[in-house]
Structures are given as C-alpha cells and as structure tokens.
Motif scaffolding. Structure first.
Motif, PDB file in Angstrom:
ATOM      1  N   ALA A 199      42.522  28.726  43.124  1.00 50.05           N
ATOM      2  CA  ALA A 199      43.708  28.175  43.786  1.00 50.05           C
ATOM      3  C   ALA A 199      44.596  29.241  44.413  1.00 50.05           C
ATOM      4  N   ASN A 200      44.510  30.470  43.912  1.00 52.56           N
ATOM      5  CA  ASN A 200      45.431  31.503  44.392  1.00 52.56           C
ATOM      6  C   ASN A 200      44.808  32.872  44.115  1.00 52.56           C
ATOM      7  N   PRO A 201      44.729  33.772  45.105  1.00 51.89           N
ATOM      8  CA  PRO A 201      44.179  35.121  44.847  1.00 51.89           C
ATOM      9  C   PRO A 201      44.911  35.854  43.736  1.00 51.89           C
ATOM     10  N   ALA A 202      46.193  35.549  43.554  1.00 56.24           N
ATOM     11  CA  ALA A 202      46.957  36.212  42.487  1.00 56.24           C
ATOM     12  C   ALA A 202      46.432  35.831  41.117  1.00 56.24           C
ATOM     13  N   ARG A 240      43.554  38.093  40.408  1.00 53.98           N
ATOM     14  CA  ARG A 240      44.046  39.459  40.209  1.00 53.98           C
ATOM     15  C   ARG A 240      44.622  39.641  38.805  1.00 53.98           C
ATOM     16  N   GLU A 241      45.452  38.702  38.372  1.00 53.63           N
ATOM     17  CA  GLU A 241      46.049  38.817  37.044  1.00 53.63           C
ATOM     18  C   GLU A 241      44.990  38.686  35.950  1.00 53.63           C
ATOM     19  N   PHE A 242      44.008  37.796  36.159  1.00 57.37           N
ATOM     20  CA  PHE A 242      42.969  37.623  35.158  1.00 57.37           C
ATOM     21  C   PHE A 242      42.129  38.885  35.027  1.00 57.37           C
ATOM     22  N   LYS A 243      41.885  39.566  36.139  1.00 51.76           N
ATOM     23  CA  LYS A 243      41.118  40.816  36.108  1.00 51.76           C
ATOM     24  C   LYS A 243      41.862  41.889  35.338  1.00 51.76           C
ATOM     25  N   ILE A 244      43.183  41.933  35.483  1.00 55.32           N
ATOM     26  CA  ILE A 244      43.983  42.890  34.720  1.00 55.32           C
ATOM     27  C   ILE A 244      43.820  42.641  33.225  1.00 55.32           C
ATOM     28  N   LEU A 245      43.850  41.375  32.822  1.00 57.93           N
ATOM     29  CA  LEU A 245      43.683  41.045  31.411  1.00 57.93           C
ATOM     30  C   LEU A 245      42.302  41.433  30.913  1.00 57.93           C
ATOM     31  N   GLU A 246      41.289  41.246  31.747  1.00 57.65           N
ATOM     32  CA  GLU A 246      39.935  41.637  31.350  1.00 57.65           C
ATOM     33  C   GLU A 246      39.851  43.138  31.095  1.00 57.65           C
ATOM     34  N   GLN A 247      40.547  43.934  31.907  1.00 60.11           N
ATOM     35  CA  GLN A 247      40.523  45.382  31.717  1.00 60.11           C
ATOM     36  C   GLN A 247      41.216  45.763  30.414  1.00 60.11           C
ATOM     37  N   ILE A 248      42.376  45.140  30.164  1.00 58.90           N
ATOM     38  CA  ILE A 248      43.082  45.398  28.906  1.00 58.90           C
ATOM     39  C   ILE A 248      42.207  45.005  27.720  1.00 58.90           C
TER      40      ILE A 248
END
Length: 307
Positions: free
Chosen positions: A43-46, A49-57
């Motif tokens: 629904a939204n590129p953001a 992006r936020e989910f990818k940040i969580l995956e890295q953490i």
C-alpha cells in the motif's frame, strides 16, 4: 489505555510495521493474516522501508542471541535491546559541574570538554573529572555509553563497582548495579582491571562483552557490534522474551511504570522490534500483539488479560 496525542504519520507507520513484524513471528500465522500483511506492504513504499529496518535490527539481535551462552541470555537481551526515544538533551559539562544524574525515564546526551560524548541511561549517577593529566568517570549507578575522543596524553578511565575500565580509543558501554558490572565494546579496545587484585586485567576487543561479579571477570562472549548499544539509538528488540522481561526493560526507560495485574501474564512470549517515540507507544503496540490491555491506576499502567 489513557488518552494520548495521536501519533504522526511516520510514527504510525513505524508502529504498524512493528506490530506486523511481531505478528508474523507468532506461533501461528493464518493465510488470511499473510494476505493482509501483503496488502499493507504494497500500500505504501514507506511500509516496506520501515519493515526492512526492523528486519535488519532483528537479524542483528538474533545473531547476538546465537552467540550468547544460555546463562547470559537475559544479559544479552539487555545489550541487544534498546528502544525508547526519550528526553535527550545536549548538555555541556560546564553546566553540570562534573555531577550528572538522570531521573526515571530520562536519557541524556552529554558533550564533554575533551570532545568525548556520553549517552546516559535513566536512573544513573556519575561524576566526571577532566584535567590536564587524565579523564575519569566514576559511575555510581546505572549505565552509560561512551564515544571517546582520541587524546593519547590523557587516558580515559571509568570506575564502576570497584572495577576500572580503561579505554584505548573506543566506543563502549558500562552498566553497574549492586550485583555486577557489565562492559560492552562496540568499537576499539578496553582493558578491565577487576576489583579483585589477584585476578589479572582483561582486554576486550570490539564485538566482545564481559561481566564482573564480586570483583571477578566472567567469560568473554561475542556480541553483534551494530546492535550492542541500540538503546542509545532508540531501538528495542525482543526474541521470544517473556512479557515480564519486556516490561522490566521498558520500565528502565519509562516515567510511568507498567505493572502486571496477574504474574502469569509475564509468561507470554513477545517477539518483535519496538520503536517508541513516547510512553504511550509501547503499550499501544503490546496490546495489539498480546492478549492484554492497559488501565491507568495510581500513577501506573496496569496490564490486564483480555476477557
């Protein structure tokens, strides 16, 4: 939950990402839930992006958990966790006169006269002394993370629990309480000089941590360097941690403590990454991924089981 200001759009996306992340790591995920997640992601590129940040953490924290021996899992989570963006003020040492303390829920960032920087966790007390010959911090209680400015003419040392932690140009954290002192090195090298005079000093390299108890240094264990000091960056990650442990860690950074109405609630397992910009956000996320809700009671937030 008591009323609070509505989150910004960015904060709302972060919260939604954290909730989806935790849901997808639950014990059972239905096909319907996965389809709903796919729709949210698209629904939204953001969102992506936020989910990818969580995956890295998460990847960093999971790596840290695999490296830690079972007896130190709780301590390792403390190193991998961090997740509250609170009151962080840039304070000059000349304002503090060497004495620094933080209240419950307060995090400070302190710029020292020599160019070094401190992140000070809540409920910490320390004394700072810098002169022409030395740079010294006496950590009386709590936790600090230090980014040391290079100055080969003036050693940088921290005293905590009777132990001395001597820096050799690095970024590291020291936590001390009535039971132990924990040293975590994210960059560079430090030497630990334990209170027990019979034990030799120990050198820790980047990506290593050790705990000193009763003046004796425990075994060195590996940590994930990128996530070792996550609390200074406003990140909190939990890997199947009991809710009681999650609450304990959250309360380190809160002014309004969370209390479990029923101790059995503490056994609920929580996985995911929490990104918190105010005190209302963590409970808001928790009650979406666990069968609980919160009620304000006598200055506390009471966690109760859903009926």
């Amino acid at each position: 939950m008591p009323p609070s200001a509505p989150p910004s759009q960015e904060q709302q996306i972060q919260e939604e990402a954290a909730v989806w992340f935790a849901r997808l790591r639950g014990e059972s995920v239905s096909g319907q839930q996965r389809a709903a997640f796919a729709r949210w992601l698209a629904a939204n590129p953001a969102h992506a992006r936020e989910f990818k940040i969580l995956e890295q953490i998460w990847d960093d924290s999971a790596h840290l958990q695999r490296q830690a021996p079972p007896a130190r899992q709780a301590l390792r989570r403390g190193l991998a966790l961090g997740c509250v963006i609170l009151v962080c003020g840039w304070l000059g040492l000349h304002w503090l006169d060497g004495q620094v303390s933080t209240e419950a829920g307060e995090v400070r960032h302190v710029q020292l006269d020599d160019g070094s920087e401190l992140d000070i966790a809540p409920q910490s007390r320390l004394r700072i002394s810098i002169d022409d010959k030395q740079r010294h911090i006496d950590l009386l209680a709590g936790e600090i993370a230090v980014n040391v400015a290079v100055d080969r003419q003036r050693p940088f040392a921290i005293t905590a629990g009777g132990n001395t932690i001597r820096d050799i140009g690095t970024r590291f954290a020291v936590l001390t309480d009535t039971r132990h002192t924990r040293v975590t090195v994210a960059e560079g090298i430090v030497d630990i000089l334990p209170a027990a005079e019979a034990q030799p000093p120990l050198r820790l390299n980047a990506g290593e941590a050790a705990v000193v108890e009763n003046g004796k240094i425990g075994p060195v264990h590996n940590i994930e360097r990128r996530s070792a000091l996550n609390w200074t960056k406003g990140q909190l990650a939990f890997d199947a941690a009991p809710l009681a442990e999650v609450i304990t860690e959250l309360n380190r950074f809160r002014k309004q403590p969370i209390v479990l109405d029923d101790p059995r609630l503490g056994e609920i397992r929580i996985s995911g990454v929490f990104l918190i910009s105010d005190e209302a956000t963590a409970p808001r996320a928790l009650q979406q991924i666990a069968p609980i809700h919160f009620v304000a009671s006598n200055g506390r937030l009471l966690a109760q089981r859903n009926k």
